[in-house]
Motif scaffolding. Structure first.
Motif, mmCIF file in Angstrom:
data_model
loop_
_atom_site.group_PDB
_atom_site.id
_atom_site.type_symbol
_atom_site.label_atom_id
_atom_site.label_comp_id
_atom_site.label_asym_id
_atom_site.label_seq_id
_atom_site.Cartn_x
_atom_site.Cartn_y
_atom_site.Cartn_z
ATOM 1 N N UNK A 181 -106.497 20.185 4.734
ATOM 2 C CA UNK A 181 -107.002 20.416 6.090
ATOM 3 C C UNK A 181 -108.037 21.535 6.098
ATOM 4 N N UNK A 182 -109.040 21.363 6.924
ATOM 5 C CA UNK A 182 -110.047 22.403 7.106
ATOM 6 C C UNK A 182 -110.688 22.190 8.478
ATOM 7 N N UNK A 183 -111.748 22.941 8.777
ATOM 8 C CA UNK A 183 -112.442 22.829 10.066
ATOM 9 C C UNK A 183 -113.884 22.392 9.842
ATOM 10 N N UNK A 184 -114.437 21.749 10.873
ATOM 11 C CA UNK A 184 -115.852 21.369 10.855
ATOM 12 C C UNK A 184 -116.571 22.206 11.914
ATOM 13 N N UNK A 185 -117.355 23.171 11.468
ATOM 14 C CA UNK A 185 -118.055 24.069 12.388
ATOM 15 C C UNK A 185 -119.487 23.631 12.665
ATOM 16 N N UNK A 186 -119.888 22.459 12.160
ATOM 17 C CA UNK A 186 -121.292 22.073 12.274
ATOM 18 C C UNK A 186 -121.730 21.906 13.728
ATOM 19 N N UNK A 187 -120.861 21.331 14.580
ATOM 20 C CA UNK A 187 -121.214 21.151 15.992
ATOM 21 C C UNK A 187 -121.392 22.488 16.698
ATOM 22 N N UNK A 188 -120.498 23.429 16.445
ATOM 23 C CA UNK A 188 -120.583 24.762 17.051
ATOM 24 C C UNK A 188 -121.843 25.486 16.582
ATOM 25 N N UNK A 189 -122.145 25.376 15.309
ATOM 26 C CA UNK A 189 -123.329 26.036 14.766
ATOM 27 C C UNK A 189 -124.606 25.487 15.404
ATOM 28 N N UNK A 190 -124.616 24.191 15.629
ATOM 29 C CA UNK A 190 -125.796 23.583 16.267
ATOM 30 C C UNK A 190 -125.978 24.084 17.690
ATOM 31 N N UNK A 191 -124.863 24.256 18.406
ATOM 32 C CA UNK A 191 -124.939 24.724 19.799
ATOM 33 C C UNK A 191 -125.449 26.153 19.893
ATOM 34 N N UNK A 192 -125.041 26.997 18.970
ATOM 35 C CA UNK A 192 -125.449 28.405 19.039
ATOM 36 C C UNK A 192 -126.714 28.681 18.230
ATOM 37 N N UNK A 193 -127.276 27.633 17.618
ATOM 38 C CA UNK A 193 -128.541 27.781 16.916
ATOM 39 C C UNK A 193 -128.446 28.428 15.549
ATOM 40 N N UNK A 194 -127.328 28.196 14.837
ATOM 41 C CA UNK A 194 -127.156 28.751 13.496
ATOM 42 C C UNK A 194 -127.345 27.640 12.471
ATOM 43 N N UNK A 195 -128.125 27.921 11.451
ATOM 44 C CA UNK A 195 -128.349 26.969 10.379
ATOM 45 C C UNK A 195 -127.699 27.475 9.086
ATOM 46 N N UNK A 196 -127.136 26.539 8.345
ATOM 47 C CA UNK A 196 -126.477 26.850 7.077
ATOM 48 C C UNK A 196 -127.468 26.695 5.935
ATOM 49 N N UNK A 197 -127.603 27.702 5.068
ATOM 50 C CA UNK A 197 -128.453 27.629 3.891
ATOM 51 C C UNK A 197 -127.564 27.666 2.654
ATOM 52 N N UNK A 198 -127.484 26.546 1.964
ATOM 53 C CA UNK A 198 -126.631 26.442 0.786
ATOM 54 C C UNK A 198 -127.448 25.938 -0.389
ATOM 55 N N UNK A 199 -127.445 26.684 -1.479
ATOM 56 C CA UNK A 199 -128.141 26.295 -2.696
ATOM 57 C C UNK A 199 -127.107 25.963 -3.757
#
Length: 317
Positions: A181-199
């Motif tokens: 089990x884990x969480x999906x924060x992608x929807x919340x991040x989109x609403x608050x204008x945060x982008x994930x940078x993963x290399x």
């Protein structure tokens, strides 16, 4: 005619020297009393840890008394709390205790007293395999799993390595399944204008990253891993329970059962406490606890966690 001598008056005031002598005597007396009290305090501070160590290592016996380990007894090993690295139920702590219980020629049987909601499959698997190996090395000595409040998931994985399993009618048993089990924060991040940078170096290195969308191929891959682990779990249960096990496939669905239901399904062999098993089945009412020691904080946190997870499991099967 001579005059009679006058007697010295008793009310004559003491001289300065007499006062100083009296004060010095009083101070010396107080200093001696204080010195004695301080010495007693120091002795107490030095001796109480020694007494505590003696009481702990001898289980409350006087040093000259014979250890219960040297007399016929039933060995007890507690498996309590989450089964995970660094916990009280870690394989590195439980396995040496079980070994010691088997190897003592005065123990007539070994009881695993289980009160755990489960945990990591790796330490649970290590304990399970070690029990089977010790059973092969000591065929004359049986091991019994006795479940208290809960013996679920990885805890039941351990229990099926025993010759027989017992529980209370209200114990919670089973949960033969695997969860991730884990969480999906992608929807919340989109609403608050945060982008994930993963290399990453490797297209799947960010697998299970809660801050990135999960591609369908990764999702299917991870489901396959869970199904494989579940299959291993089912095989261990079938190997341990054999023909006793019901053919009801819901046993392996992840549901949890009370003791009476578990008995009907063949998940356990009977309803009994660890004291009943020791006296009536092993035949030795004298018990010796081989469990690894815990400090007060570890015991409190472990019991609190088990109580919470038991409540959640019983309310949400």
């Amino acid at each position: 005619m001579s005059l009679p001598n006058k007697k010295k008056s008793n009310n004559t005031a003491p001289t300065t020297d007499e006062l100083l002598l009296e004060i010095r005597d009083k101070v010396s007396s107080q200093n001696r009393s204080r010195l004695v009290l301080d010495s007693l305090r120091v002795c107490a501070l030095l001796l109480w840890p020694i007494g505590l160590i003696l009481m702990t290592t001898s289980a409350g016996r006087a040093p000259w008394e014979k250890s219960p380990n040297d007399l016929p007894h039933t060995a007890i090993v507690n498996v309590r709390g989450e089964i995970a690295a660094g916990s009280a139920a870690d394989a590195d702590r439980i396995i040496p205790a079980i070994k010691a219980a088997f190897e003592n020629e005065n123990s007539h049987g070994v009881i695993l007293r289980i009160n755990s909601p489960g945990g990591s499959p790796v330490p649970a698997g290590r304990i399970h395999d070690e029990i089977l190996e010790l059973r092969a090395q000591h065929p004359e000595k049986k091991v019994y799993a006795v479940i208290d409040d809960i013996g679920a998931s990885g805890a039941y994985y351990i229990a099926v390595a025993a010759n027989e399993i017992y529980a209370n009618r209200a114990s919670m048993i089973g949960s033969i399944g695997v969860i991730s089990a884990s969480f999906d924060f992608t929807g919340l991040m989109e609403k608050v204008g945060i982008q994930r940078r993963t290399l990453t170096a490797g297209s799947n290195k960010a697998l299970l990253d809660p801050y990135s969308p999960m591609p369908e191929d990764q999702r299917q891959f991870w489901i396959g891993q869970l199904q494989q682990t579940h299959k291993q779990f089912i095989e261990r249960v079938k190997d341990g329970r054999g023909a006793k096990l019901s053919t009801n496939e819901s046993i392996f669905s992840g549901l949890i059962w009370n003791g009476e239901q578990a008995l009907e399904l063949g998940l356990i062999d009977g309803l009994a406490s660890h004291t009943k098993v020791a006296s009536s089945i092993v035949g030795q009412t004298e018990t010796v606890d081989y469990s690894p020691r815990q400090d007060i904080f570890e015991r409190f946190m472990g019991r609190a966690k088990v109580a919470f997870q038991t409540l959640v499991s019983s309310n949400h099967p």
